[in-house]
Scaffold this motif. Structure first.
Motif, mmCIF file in Angstrom:
data_model
loop_
_atom_site.group_PDB
_atom_site.id
_atom_site.type_symbol
_atom_site.label_atom_id
_atom_site.label_comp_id
_atom_site.label_asym_id
_atom_site.label_seq_id
_atom_site.Cartn_x
_atom_site.Cartn_y
_atom_site.Cartn_z
ATOM 1 N N UNK A 140 0.827 -1.209 0.000
ATOM 2 C CA UNK A 140 0.000 0.000 0.000
ATOM 3 C C UNK A 140 0.857 1.253 0.000
ATOM 4 N N UNK A 141 1.909 1.254 0.802
ATOM 5 C CA UNK A 141 2.755 2.441 0.898
ATOM 6 C C UNK A 141 3.496 2.689 -0.414
ATOM 7 N N UNK A 142 3.993 1.631 -1.049
ATOM 8 C CA UNK A 142 4.709 1.818 -2.309
ATOM 9 C C UNK A 142 3.763 2.272 -3.412
ATOM 10 N N UNK A 143 2.530 1.762 -3.396
ATOM 11 C CA UNK A 143 1.537 2.230 -4.371
ATOM 12 C C UNK A 143 1.239 3.714 -4.144
ATOM 13 N N UNK A 144 1.105 4.105 -2.890
ATOM 14 C CA UNK A 144 0.861 5.507 -2.567
ATOM 15 C C UNK A 144 2.017 6.380 -3.028
ATOM 16 N N UNK A 145 3.236 5.915 -2.839
ATOM 17 C CA UNK A 145 4.407 6.695 -3.237
ATOM 18 C C UNK A 145 4.513 6.804 -4.759
ATOM 19 N N UNK A 146 4.140 5.736 -5.471
ATOM 20 C CA UNK A 146 4.122 5.792 -6.937
ATOM 21 C C UNK A 146 3.182 6.908 -7.390
ATOM 22 N N UNK A 147 1.996 6.945 -6.781
ATOM 23 C CA UNK A 147 1.002 7.963 -7.160
ATOM 24 C C UNK A 147 1.486 9.354 -6.785
ATOM 25 N N UNK A 148 2.007 9.509 -5.567
ATOM 26 C CA UNK A 148 2.463 10.824 -5.118
ATOM 27 C C UNK A 148 3.571 11.385 -6.001
ATOM 28 N N UNK A 149 4.480 10.515 -6.418
ATOM 29 C CA UNK A 149 5.639 10.976 -7.188
ATOM 30 C C UNK A 149 5.367 11.058 -8.686
ATOM 31 N N UNK A 150 4.415 10.235 -9.204
ATOM 32 C CA UNK A 150 4.285 10.108 -10.660
ATOM 33 C C UNK A 150 2.850 10.220 -11.143
ATOM 34 N N UNK A 151 2.018 10.975 -10.405
ATOM 35 C CA UNK A 151 0.609 11.097 -10.800
ATOM 36 C C UNK A 151 0.451 11.723 -12.174
ATOM 37 N N UNK A 152 1.477 12.467 -12.641
ATOM 38 C CA UNK A 152 1.392 13.101 -13.962
ATOM 39 C C UNK A 152 1.565 12.107 -15.099
ATOM 40 N N UNK A 153 2.008 10.902 -14.767
ATOM 41 C CA UNK A 153 2.128 9.865 -15.788
ATOM 42 C C UNK A 153 0.762 9.206 -16.013
ATOM 43 N N UNK A 154 0.680 8.383 -17.020
ATOM 44 C CA UNK A 154 -0.581 7.712 -17.312
ATOM 45 C C UNK A 154 -0.796 6.488 -16.447
ATOM 46 N N UNK A 155 -0.817 6.696 -15.145
ATOM 47 C CA UNK A 155 -0.960 5.582 -14.211
ATOM 48 C C UNK A 155 -2.372 5.010 -14.250
ATOM 49 N N UNK A 156 -2.443 3.713 -14.077
ATOM 50 C CA UNK A 156 -3.721 3.021 -13.940
ATOM 51 C C UNK A 156 -3.588 1.988 -12.832
ATOM 52 N N UNK A 157 -4.710 1.473 -12.381
ATOM 53 C CA UNK A 157 -4.677 0.405 -11.378
ATOM 54 C C UNK A 157 -3.825 -0.756 -11.877
ATOM 55 N N UNK A 158 -4.000 -1.127 -13.150
ATOM 56 C CA UNK A 158 -3.254 -2.246 -13.700
ATOM 57 C C UNK A 158 -1.753 -1.964 -13.750
ATOM 58 N N UNK A 159 -1.372 -0.747 -14.166
ATOM 59 C CA UNK A 159 0.057 -0.451 -14.287
ATOM 60 C C UNK A 159 0.738 -0.443 -12.922
ATOM 61 N N UNK A 160 0.046 0.071 -11.911
ATOM 62 C CA UNK A 160 0.624 0.091 -10.562
ATOM 63 C C UNK A 160 0.737 -1.333 -10.017
#
Length: 325
Positions: free
Chosen positions: A218-238
């Motif tokens: 959960x924490x690493x997923x949160x950090x991915x979003x916090x740092x890279x929300x400008x990318x085309x992130x999706x549930x699947x990619x994370x």
């Protein structure tokens, strides 16, 4: 001066002073030294909170790579530091920030690392030798063990927010202020209190430590979003990046963070979009790209659902509020 720091703690900072050519400056508490030469620029403050506990502040930026070697005693560390410094710690984290709160255990002996040029090495650090925990008054042996285990096992950036704030409040200006010693002693106790409280809550919620992996995911997923929300992130990619299934990621994220992945990602993007609209003149279409939306129409619709108006209407509302204020 160095002589004002407990001799048992010299191994934590004196080698750095000698190898970098730092020059001591007048100080009321501990050793304050600076670097301003062809090597680079920087400052180091070392203050002994007790005979077995050292607080150090580093802020170094070098012009060439420098390999440093230290010979510290066995210790436990809690620190707030830049990503450049965090990469040198004996802990691993794939998602570092500009500022990171880290704690770890380091065995005594020779430790070597290289400071690279143009990197900002800034850290606020407490080094605690084993004897320090024996000296802590008002704590039972069980509480001391709980505190030590927690400090040695915390993932990077999972510490209470108050820990990083307390660390960074101990800036080097306190080296020359009358109350600097008392201030640092109080802050160290404050940090220990927050860490002990967090450790007790973790044990109460998870006495057998069964959810450590869930917390990490959960924490690493949160950090991915916090740092890279400008990318085309999706549930699947994370989920793919963390090597877990979408269903498990959804479950642990909601359990640990309190919202679903898509909701958290949308809120993070909307908060940044609102900030850009209020503080810059870039067009709404550029704002949409800056916060991770490939299509401006999708961004406009998401913004309308979140705030009840279009991005342009929000910007105009913010502009009028400033004028009337």
């Amino acid at each position: 001066m160095v002589a004002d720091v407990a001799e048992s703690l010299h191994t934590f900072f004196v080698p750095q002073m000698k190898q970098l050519g730092l020059i001591e400056q007048p100080a009321k508490h501990g050793s304050l030294s600076t670097l301003d030469s062809e090597w680079g620029q920087g400052i180091l403050w070392a203050h002994s909170v007790s005979e077995h506990c050292l607080y150090t502040f580093h802020d170094l930026q070098l012009n060439a790579p420098v390999k440093l070697t230290e010979f510290p005693s066995d210790y436990i560390c809690v620190t707030s530091m830049t990503d450049s410094s965090a990469k040198l710690c004996p802990v691993t984290s794939r998602y570092l920030r500009d500022r990171n709160t880290v704690s770890f255990h380091q065995d005594g002996g020779a430790v070597s690392f290289t400071l690279k040029p143009e990197e900002r090495h800034r850290s606020y650090t407490i080094c605690m030798m084993p004897e320090f925990f024996d000296e802590l008054e008002g704590l039972s042996d069980d509480q001391k063990d709980l505190l030590i285990d927690h400090l040695c096992s915390c993932d990077t950036n999972t510490h209470p927010r108050e820990v990083g704030l307390a660390l960074e409040s101990m800036n080097p200006s306190w080296a020359t202020r009358e109350g600097g010693g008392f201030f640092c002693e109080g802050k160290v106790r404050e940090i220990i209190a927050h860490m002990l409280d967090a450790a007790a809550k973790d044990r109460e919620e998870d006495p057998w430590n069964l959810s450590t992996e869930d917390r990490r995911i959960a924490r690493e997923a949160q950090m991915i979003i916090d740092e890279r929300f400008a990318e085309g992130l999706t549930l699947q990619s994370i989920a793919s990046e963390l090597f877990v299934g979408k269903t498990r990621l959804c479950a642990v994220f909601r359990n640990q963070i309190g919202s679903c992945v898509a909701e958290y990602l949308r809120e993070r993007r909307m908060a940044e979009a609102r900030r850009l609209l209020e503080t810059s003149d870039i067009k709404a279409v550029e704002v949409s790209r800056a916060v991770g939306y490939a299509h401006p129409s999708s961004f406009t619709e998401a913004f309308r659902r979140e705030f009840g108006m279009t991005p342009s209407q929000w910007r105009e509302k913010a502009r009028m509020a400033k004028l009337s204020g």
